[in-house]
Design a protein around this motif. Structure first.
Motif, PDB file in Angstrom:
ATOM      1  N   ASP A  12      42.432  39.185  37.504  1.00 26.56           N
ATOM      2  CA  ASP A  12      43.398  38.343  38.496  1.00 26.56           C
ATOM      3  C   ASP A  12      42.811  36.896  38.484  1.00 26.56           C
ATOM      4  O   ASP A  12      42.629  36.102  39.956  1.00 26.56           O
ATOM      5  N   LYS A  16      42.787  33.524  41.110  1.00 27.85           N
ATOM      6  CA  LYS A  16      42.580  33.204  42.226  1.00 27.85           C
ATOM      7  C   LYS A  16      41.310  31.767  42.299  1.00 27.85           C
ATOM      8  O   LYS A  16      40.960  31.387  43.401  1.00 27.85           O
ATOM      9  N   ALA A  21      46.730  31.143  41.320  1.00 25.64           N
ATOM     10  CA  ALA A  21      47.149  32.301  41.875  1.00 25.64           C
ATOM     11  C   ALA A  21      47.705  31.267  43.266  1.00 25.64           C
ATOM     12  O   ALA A  21      47.212  30.520  44.065  1.00 25.64           O
ATOM     13  N   PHE A 236      50.048  38.455  44.760  1.00 21.41           N
ATOM     14  CA  PHE A 236      49.066  37.879  45.518  1.00 21.41           C
ATOM     15  C   PHE A 236      48.712  37.696  46.459  1.00 21.41           C
ATOM     16  O   PHE A 236      49.804  37.625  47.556  1.00 21.41           O
ATOM     17  N   GLY A 238      46.520  37.707  50.445  1.00 21.69           N
ATOM     18  CA  GLY A 238      45.101  37.289  50.768  1.00 21.69           C
ATOM     19  C   GLY A 238      44.478  38.090  52.015  1.00 21.69           C
ATOM     20  O   GLY A 238      43.909  37.457  52.627  1.00 21.69           O
TER      21      GLY A 238
END
Length: 726
Positions: A12, A16, A21, A236, A238
């Motif tokens: 990923d 990102k 994302a 996703f 964070g």
């Protein structure tokens, strides 16, 4: 294995780094509205009057929901180990369903508006009048009223071997000290966020959760709908260090607001909102007393703790966990107590219990080493047990001695002058410190589906979540080796409750949990392919399928049906209890730290760090070492900066922002050298023990020990600020 262990880039990473994302607060829907919360300003009481007129008059405001007009909600389920998702109840409060206030910061209204600016402006205009009740909000004052923590399947409040207090009194050498740690608040780079959409009675939630399946079950209960009518999407996240493992007010009220307005609603918490509504780490008061013979062998180990619970929730932290396992004392007493307070309930935070428990134990070990005149590392090695110190069970895997030996040699521990305040570099006082890391290894149930197609590609489906640790990359590596295909041929689908049920990203358990089921599913696929090959021939999976004229072969482990989920839970609990009786499984490690302290100002700088960990099989060296470094950085914050300040008169958090709650930044973090022994544990899936949490354990003690070595000052109350050194 040829792919497992390789330091591959995260799959990923491109999404990102390019901004492709999309996180929970970046999901868009036609007619999207925005929500913001208003918070109570008393710690315990009853709302007697609400003033919402000014808020409702702000241009763009659609509605102001309070307990007077909010749609109904069901209560949170009671916590039970027989239903793991019940542990995701952040609090037992049924938001906006009555006039009661249980802590300062509890949401009392949610404003929905056309824009986030209007919603936040209006939320600031909501005013309440209260009838206040007596409350308990001063942790230090409440400690004398602590009560014993009850034993449960998840944690024991007390364990002992022999008579530790008597052995302590008789010991030729002993130390007996009190250590304290403050509360800590969650500060993930992505604040908690939810975008909620109703289609009839079906709910879709985009959320920054680290427990998709648990969230789904919680939302189904709270809104009184079948679990199959709830979809939680979180591709996703964070950052999540436990705070996103429970369902907090923002998620519930976003969905409630969407139901009330019949529009999609986004609720992105402010930093202050996270502090007011999302639990953090409990403060603690700990006593560690150690007795030893002149040879340094421990004759007594006593570790007791007091921690905080909220009156509306929270779970006891396993503060004495590592003290049950690390050292082979002849007599041991560990006991945990709790106080119940009118504050936001505490919750999981990276290595709950062990992170603060290791500070006290490992500080005390250094204090005992000084009393004995023995090197602190040598003292630890002299007390390294062959079997579990309390009940004699086998360690499934333990390489802590090797970690210390490798780490001491690489760090240059032999250069340490024994006497405190005897090492300098110019004006700086220099100190070396060491400490043990420890975290138990656990697993959760996981369902997995694997498909191998005739074009040679492999798809792995499991509803786990990716918080930045490289979970999808690791599972692709495991599948590639299990099926004998290139890494690039594997695609992992995750982050969606529409996929087979995945485990929460917590307890350092996700990689091992998915790996167990993934290995079983790949085994089923291999057997199917072998059966086909006997009839049609072929070597590779793609060739076998082409010759058999089959587009794909697929296998699954676990079932998401109601019966299948119950069966899976029963099997999980049975295996957990069976293994608890047989093994002690844990990741461990050795920290080595160098600090510099300015003798005139008390300024502390951590100048060098080296750590060696035993985490079993290392699936991806790059991502695993990154996780371990991240834990160390978080531990530096705990050691030197972090502290949630609660007004002992009102229960209000006084530093709810990154301007006032201090976190380590780049200038505070030294070069961190991380090594792993990469030695598989024979009792765990693929030999994995877990890397997410062990890194933080022992860090604060290593810093405190190094500061004492540099200055001669022993700090037993975190954080280590300059006023405590002057």
């Amino acid at each position: 294995m040829t792919v497992v262990g390789q330091p591959l880039d995260r799959v990923d990473g491109g999404a990102k780094t390019t901004g492709a994302a999309r996180f929970a607060a970046e999901q868009t829907y036609p007619g999207l509205a925005h929500a913001a919360l208003a918070f109570a300003t008393v710690s315990r009481g009853r709302i007697t009057r609400l003033h919402t007129e000014e808020a409702a008059a702000v241009p763009g405001v659609l509605t102001v929901l309070t307990h007077l007009n909010a749609p109904p909600l069901k209560p949170a389920p009671k916590v039970t180990p027989l239903n793991l998702s019940s542990m995701a109840s952040g609090t037992s409060v049924n938001y906006l369903q009555d006039d009661e206030v249980h802590w300062d910061g509890q949401p009392i209204a949610v404003v929905v508006a056309e824009t986030s600016t209007a919603a936040r402006k209006a939320a600031g205009l909501v005013r309440a009048e209260y009838e206040t009740f007596p409350s308990v909000v001063d942790f230090a004052a409440a400690v004398p009223n602590a009560e014993p923590q009850a034993n449960s399947m998840l944690a024991k409040g007390e364990e002992k071997k022999g008579d530790a207090e008597a052995a302590l009194a008789a010991a030729p050498v002993s130390v007996d000290h009190r250590y304290t740690t403050p509360g800590h608040s969650h500060n993930a780079i992505e604040p908690h966020a939810t975008t909620a959409v109703w289609e009839g009675d079906r709910l879709t939630v985009h959320d920054s959760t680290q427990g998709i399946d648990w969230f789904r079950s919680q939302l189904a209960v709270r809104f009184g709908i079948p679990v199959t009518d709830v979809r939680v999407i979180a591709p996703f996240v964070g950052g999540g260090f436990g705070g996103k493992g429970s369902v907090w007010a923002g998620t519930i009220l976003a969905a409630l607001a969407a139901r009330a307005t019949r529009r999609p609603v986004r609720l992105l918490q402010t930093r202050e909102g996270v502090y007011r509504t999302v639990g953090g780490r409990t403060p603690s008061v700990q006593r560690v007393a150690l007795g030893a013979g002149r040879d340094g062998k421990l004759t007594a180990l006593v570790h007791t703790s007091v921690a905080r619970l909220g009156r509306t929730g929270g779970m006891p932290e396993q503060i004495t966990s590592q003290s049950r396992h690390l050292y082979g004392a002849e007599n041991i007493l560990v006991r945990q107590e709790t106080v119940t307070m009118d504050l936001l309930p505490n919750t999981f935070m990276r290595a709950p219990g062990e992170s603060i428990g290791t500070f006290a134990l490992e500080s005390a070990m250094d204090e005992l080493a000084e009393e004995l005149g023995v090197d602190p590392v040598e003292l630890r090695l002299r007390n390294e047990p062959d079997r579990h110190p309390l009940d004699g069970k086998q360690f499934s895997h333990r390489r802590l001695r090797q970690a210390y030996e490798v780490g001491a040699q690489r760090f240059g521990w032999h250069e340490r002058a024994p006497r405190p305040r005897s090492m300098r570099d110019g004006r700086w006082l220099v100190g070396f410190g060491a400490a043990s890391a420890y975290h138990p290894a656990v697993e959760f149930p996981a369902n997995v589906r694997v498909r191998v197609s005739a074009d040679g590609t492999v798809v792995v489906r499991c509803g786990f979540q990716e918080m930045g640790m490289g979970g999808a990359t690791a599972q692709a590596q495991i599948a590639a080796d299990a099926l004998g295909v290139p890494f690039d041929a594997v695609r992992v689908e995750y982050g969606d409750s529409a996929l087979p049920m995945g485990p929460a990203a917590g307890g350092s358990a996700q990689t091992a949990s998915v790996a167990r089921s993934l290995g079983e599913a790949c085994g089923k696929v291999q057997r199917s392919l072998a059966s086909l090959a006997k009839r049609t021939g072929g070597d590779s999976p793609a060739e076998i399928l082409r010759r058999a004229a089959k587009p794909y072969v697929e296998a699954a482990v676990g079932s998401d049906s109601r019966f299948g989920r119950v069966t899976g839970q029963v099997r999980f609990v049975a295996r957990y209890l069976r293994e608890q009786r047989r093994w002690v499984k844990a990741a461990s490690g050795a920290h080595f730290c160098e600090v510099r302290v300015d003798p005139e100002t008390g300024e502390v700088r951590v100048s060098r760090w080296l750590a060696v960990f035993d985490i079993g099989t290392v699936v991806n060296r790059k991502t695993a070492h990154s996780q371990l470094r991240g834990g160390i950085v978080m531990g530096l914050g705990m050691a030197l900066a972090e502290e949630t300040l609660v007004d002992p008169r009102t229960g209000r958090v006084m530093n709810p922002s990154l301007a006032e709650y201090h976190l380590p930044v780049h200038a505070d973090v030294p070069p961190i050298e991380v090594s792993t022994l990469d030695d598989p544990d024979p009792s765990t899936p693929l030999g994995i023990l877990g890397a997410g949490e062990v890194g933080i354990t022992g860090v604060a003690a290593a810093v405190a020990n190094a500061v004492h070595h540099a200055t001669g000052v022993r700090v037993r109350d975190l954080p280590i600020t300059l006023d405590k050194l002057l």
